[in-house]
Motif scaffolding. Structure first.
Motif, PDB file in Angstrom:
ATOM      1  N   GLU A 190       4.166  35.081 -33.119  1.00 53.81           N
ATOM      2  CA  GLU A 190       4.306  35.252 -34.571  1.00 53.81           C
ATOM      3  C   GLU A 190       3.789  34.010 -35.291  1.00 53.81           C
ATOM      4  O   GLU A 190       3.100  34.097 -36.313  1.00 53.81           O
ATOM      5  N   ASN A 223      12.077  37.836 -41.237  1.00 57.38           N
ATOM      6  CA  ASN A 223      13.029  37.110 -40.395  1.00 57.38           C
ATOM      7  C   ASN A 223      13.942  36.258 -41.265  1.00 57.38           C
ATOM      8  O   ASN A 223      13.588  35.922 -42.405  1.00 57.38           O
ATOM      9  N   ALA A 280       9.096  41.863 -28.207  1.00 56.40           N
ATOM     10  CA  ALA A 280      10.173  42.471 -29.008  1.00 56.40           C
ATOM     11  C   ALA A 280       9.569  43.346 -30.115  1.00 56.40           C
ATOM     12  O   ALA A 280      10.108  44.397 -30.460  1.00 56.40           O
ATOM     13  N   PRO A 299       5.386  38.849 -38.403  1.00 57.63           N
ATOM     14  CA  PRO A 299       6.614  38.967 -37.603  1.00 57.63           C
ATOM     15  C   PRO A 299       6.524  40.075 -36.556  1.00 57.63           C
ATOM     16  O   PRO A 299       5.795  41.052 -36.731  1.00 57.63           O
ATOM     17  N   PHE A 300       7.241  39.893 -35.481  1.00 58.88           N
ATOM     18  CA  PHE A 300       7.378  40.906 -34.436  1.00 58.88           C
ATOM     19  C   PHE A 300       6.031  41.437 -33.915  1.00 58.88           C
ATOM     20  O   PHE A 300       5.748  42.631 -34.011  1.00 58.88           O
ATOM     21  N   GLY A 344      14.876  40.195 -38.831  1.00 55.80           N
ATOM     22  CA  GLY A 344      15.038  39.623 -37.496  1.00 55.80           C
ATOM     23  C   GLY A 344      15.556  38.193 -37.576  1.00 55.80           C
ATOM     24  O   GLY A 344      16.161  37.776 -38.569  1.00 55.80           O
ATOM     25  N   GLU A 345      15.254  37.435 -36.521  1.00 53.40           N
ATOM     26  CA  GLU A 345      15.831  36.084 -36.409  1.00 53.40           C
ATOM     27  C   GLU A 345      14.850  35.001 -36.865  1.00 53.40           C
ATOM     28  O   GLU A 345      15.052  34.345 -37.888  1.00 53.40           O
ATOM     29  N   ALA A 346      13.796  34.830 -36.094  1.00 49.69           N
ATOM     30  CA  ALA A 346      12.823  33.772 -36.391  1.00 49.69           C
ATOM     31  C   ALA A 346      11.524  34.074 -35.640  1.00 49.69           C
ATOM     32  O   ALA A 346      11.551  34.759 -34.618  1.00 49.69           O
ATOM     33  N   PRO A 347      10.415  33.557 -36.135  1.00 45.21           N
ATOM     34  CA  PRO A 347       9.150  33.780 -35.423  1.00 45.21           C
ATOM     35  C   PRO A 347       9.188  33.131 -34.037  1.00 45.21           C
ATOM     36  O   PRO A 347       9.798  32.082 -33.852  1.00 45.21           O
ATOM     37  N   GLY A 348       8.526  33.772 -33.090  1.00 43.79           N
ATOM     38  CA  GLY A 348       8.322  33.172 -31.770  1.00 43.79           C
ATOM     39  C   GLY A 348       6.889  32.643 -31.688  1.00 43.79           C
ATOM     40  O   GLY A 348       6.209  32.500 -32.721  1.00 43.79           O
ATOM     41  N   HIS A 361      19.262  43.225 -31.627  1.00 43.95           N
ATOM     42  CA  HIS A 361      17.896  42.714 -31.695  1.00 43.95           C
ATOM     43  C   HIS A 361      17.096  43.344 -30.546  1.00 43.95           C
ATOM     44  O   HIS A 361      17.593  43.396 -29.416  1.00 43.95           O
TER      45      HIS A 361
HETATM   46  N1  URA Z   1      12.017  37.895 -32.796  1.00 39.61           N
HETATM   47  C1  URA Z   1      12.364  37.804 -34.094  1.00 39.61           C
HETATM   48  O1  URA Z   1      13.534  37.762 -34.442  1.00 39.61           O
HETATM   49  N2  URA Z   1      11.398  37.776 -34.978  1.00 39.61           N
HETATM   50  C2  URA Z   1      10.132  37.856 -34.671  1.00 39.61           C
HETATM   51  O2  URA Z   1       9.327  37.826 -35.571  1.00 39.61           O
HETATM   52  C3  URA Z   1       9.794  37.942 -33.312  1.00 39.61           C
HETATM   53  C4  URA Z   1      10.750  37.965 -32.390  1.00 39.61           C
END
Ligand code: URA
Length: 221
Positions: free
Chosen positions: A54, A87, A65, A60-61, A47-51, A165
């Motif tokens: 997370e 991520n 999402a 993650p996730f 994925g992209e990055a923790p929100g 995503h």
């Molecule tokens: N979106 C992401 O790309 N990663 C996450 O861990 C949560 C949301």
């Protein structure tokens, strides 16, 4: 590496990463979100990055999402325990802004090391950031989603499968449909990728072909 060694190596690497200060995101994070799942997974999601959630939970996730990701996995009869989820960035960008080039550059050795240790056969990139980083190409996800490609990462070739995503599909039903269709191809792609990259020494020896008399007569041997 066998399963036990792989799990231990990954745990060691997670411990090292927990104190990473390679970029400024380390100053605002609650914790590093290393990744989760099976260390022995053939299928990895990037994925992209923790929100917010997370960053709080260290996994993650786990937000909205993530719930959609779980549902999509369920649709192809998989659970989080069957895959490994990571991520591009391991720390939460403030206000969930986009990852910056210097953050991606600082964090990418962690992702590459995870891929090296887990040795996934199929890597599904979720959205633009993971896709561009791992494909090494500027083409965006709208153009390349659903198109598998082979990439060489370090000394290994992996099959890359770019898909939207899940966050992009949360509020756009048409995108959800595309995401579901792209997900539906994962089992077949995985089977093929596992078959292609399996250790040749594990495969049965090919049968020895004896020329049959008729072929000999026809001069085929
Ligand atoms: N979106 C992401 O790309 N990663 C996450 O861990 C949560 C949301």
């Amino acid at each position: 590496m066998d399963v036990v060694e792989r799990a231990a190596a990954l745990r060691d690497y997670a411990e090292q990463t927990a104190s990473c200060t390679k970029c400024a995101l380390s100053e605002g994070r609650t914790q590093v979100v290393f990744g989760s799942g099976s260390p022995d997974a053939d299928l990895m999601f990037v994925g992209e990055a923790p929100g917010f959630h997370e960053d709080q939970q260290g996994v993650p996730f786990v937000g909205q999402a993530g719930k959609l990701l779980d549902k999509l996995l369920g649709g192809i009869r998989l659970t989080r325990a069957d895959v490994f989820v990571v991520n591009v960035l391991k720390c939460r960008p403030p206000g969930n802004r986009d990852p910056q080039p210097e953050e991606i550059a600082a964090c990418e050795p962690h992702l590459f090391r995870q891929i090296e240790l887990i040795e996934p056969k199929l890597v599904a990139t979720l959205g633009n950031f993971a896709t561009k980083l791992l494909s090494g190409r500027p083409a965006g996800i709208t153009r390349v989603h659903g198109q598998e490609q082979e990439v060489t990462l370090g000394v290994r070739t992996v099959h890359l499968y770019p898909i939207y995503h899940p966050a992009a599909a949360l509020y756009t039903p048409s995108m959800l449909k595309v995401l579901e269709e792209d997900f539906a191809r994962i089992p077949a792609l995985l089977e093929r990728a596992v078959g292609e990259t399996s250790d040749v020494s594990e495969k049965p020896a090919p049968p020895v072909l004896e020329p049959d008399p008729e072929s000999v007569q026809l001069g085929l041997f």
